[in-house]
Design a protein around this motif. Structure first.
Motif, short mmCIF file in Angstrom:
data_model
loop_
_atom_site.label_atom_id
_atom_site.label_comp_id
_atom_site.label_asym_id
_atom_site.label_seq_id
_atom_site.Cartn_x
_atom_site.Cartn_y
_atom_site.Cartn_z
N TYR A 170 3.22 3.74 -20.52
CA TYR A 170 3.25 5.05 -21.18
C TYR A 170 3.24 4.93 -22.69
N LYS A 171 3.70 3.80 -23.21
CA LYS A 171 3.60 3.61 -24.66
C LYS A 171 2.14 3.41 -25.07
N GLU A 172 1.44 2.59 -24.31
CA GLU A 172 0.03 2.34 -24.61
C GLU A 172 -0.82 3.60 -24.43
N ARG A 173 -0.54 4.34 -23.38
CA ARG A 173 -1.33 5.53 -23.04
C ARG A 173 -1.05 6.70 -23.98
N GLY A 223 11.23 14.13 -16.30
CA GLY A 223 12.24 15.04 -15.75
C GLY A 223 11.74 16.46 -15.68
N LEU A 224 11.12 16.91 -16.78
CA LEU A 224 10.57 18.26 -16.81
C LEU A 224 9.35 18.39 -15.90
N GLY A 225 8.56 17.33 -15.82
CA GLY A 225 7.40 17.36 -14.93
C GLY A 225 7.80 17.49 -13.47
N GLU A 226 8.89 16.83 -13.12
CA GLU A 226 9.36 16.87 -11.74
C GLU A 226 10.08 18.18 -11.42
N ARG A 227 10.94 18.60 -12.32
CA ARG A 227 11.84 19.72 -12.01
C ARG A 227 11.44 21.05 -12.65
N LEU A 267 7.51 22.10 -19.98
CA LEU A 267 6.29 21.47 -20.48
C LEU A 267 5.22 22.53 -20.72
N THR A 268 4.44 22.30 -21.76
CA THR A 268 3.25 23.11 -22.01
C THR A 268 2.13 22.59 -21.11
N LYS A 269 0.97 23.23 -21.18
CA LYS A 269 -0.18 22.74 -20.41
C LYS A 269 -0.52 21.31 -20.81
N ALA A 270 -0.45 21.02 -22.11
CA ALA A 270 -0.76 19.66 -22.59
C ALA A 270 0.28 18.66 -22.09
N GLY A 271 1.55 19.05 -22.11
CA GLY A 271 2.60 18.18 -21.61
C GLY A 271 2.48 17.93 -20.13
N LEU A 272 2.17 18.98 -19.40
CA LEU A 272 1.98 18.85 -17.96
C LEU A 272 0.77 17.97 -17.63
N ALA A 273 -0.28 18.09 -18.43
CA ALA A 273 -1.47 17.25 -18.23
C ALA A 273 -1.12 15.78 -18.45
N ALA A 274 -0.34 15.49 -19.50
CA ALA A 274 0.07 14.11 -19.76
C ALA A 274 0.94 13.59 -18.63
N TYR A 275 1.85 14.43 -18.15
CA TYR A 275 2.71 14.03 -17.02
C TYR A 275 1.86 13.73 -15.78
N ARG A 276 0.94 14.62 -15.48
CA ARG A 276 0.11 14.44 -14.28
C ARG A 276 -0.78 13.21 -14.39
N VAL A 320 1.64 10.20 -13.47
CA VAL A 320 2.19 10.08 -12.12
C VAL A 320 1.49 8.99 -11.30
N PRO A 321 0.16 8.99 -11.20
CA PRO A 321 -0.47 7.92 -10.41
C PRO A 321 -0.25 6.53 -11.00
N LEU A 322 -0.14 6.46 -12.33
CA LEU A 322 0.13 5.16 -12.96
C LEU A 322 1.53 4.68 -12.62
N ALA A 323 2.49 5.61 -12.59
CA ALA A 323 3.87 5.25 -12.23
C ALA A 323 3.94 4.80 -10.78
N LYS A 324 3.26 5.51 -9.91
CA LYS A 324 3.27 5.14 -8.49
C LYS A 324 2.59 3.80 -8.27
N ALA A 325 1.51 3.54 -9.00
CA ALA A 325 0.83 2.25 -8.90
C ALA A 325 1.73 1.12 -9.40
#
Length: 147
Positions: free
Chosen positions: A31-34, A47-51, A99-108, A111-116
């Motif tokens: 997430y630092k690189e991205r 936390g905000l993305g999940e809840r 989260l704003t739309k931009a924040g939610l987009a970054a979170y989304r 998510v697949p990177l975290a799961k991977a």
């Protein structure tokens, strides 16, 4: 009589701390690189993305972060326009964070990177080891939450 010596390398709390810190540092590279996020910023974003909407106090409790770190992370995500603050109607001292739309987009995107990352980490273990670590962590969490 010489006092007993605590061998940190075999002391379970120390080993768990070191392991958690190592895993967290490894994942933070992603997430630092991205997105150039710090660990507290990532924890706030996730936390905000999940809840959804939360207060800073709730974020601190959920993420086990000190209120100063939460405050700095919130300020940075707000500066990036990834987060909004809405004052509570009944208590102006409380703000609801979302989260704003931009924040939610970054979170989304993350998510697949975290799961991977989690799959890769657990993939370093065999089936029995994976089951043991998952059940062992759950057992410790349960035992400590009961106290």
């Amino acid at each position: 009589m010489e006092p007993d010596i605590l061998e940190l390398e075999s002391f379970l709390p120390y080993r768990l701390y070191r392991l958690a810190d190592t895993v967290s540092r490894e994942f933070s590279r992603i997430y630092k690189e991205r997105h150039g996020l710090t660990r507290p910023e990532w924890r706030t974003l996730s936390g905000l993305g999940e809840r959804g909407t939360m207060t800073a106090t709730e974020l601190g409790e959920q993420s086990a972060m000190h209120k100063t770190k939460v405050s700095r992370a919130v300020a940075e995500l707000e500066r990036r326009r990834w987060l909004t603050r809405t004052p509570d109607e009944s208590d102006r001292r409380v703000e609801h964070l979302a989260l704003t739309k931009a924040g939610l987009a970054a979170y989304r995107e993350m998510v697949p990177l975290a799961k991977a990352f989690e799959r890769e980490l657990l993939g370093k273990l065999n089936v029995e080891q994976r089951a043991a670590i998952v059940s062992g962590v759950a057992a410790l969490e349960g035992a400590l939450s009961a106290t």
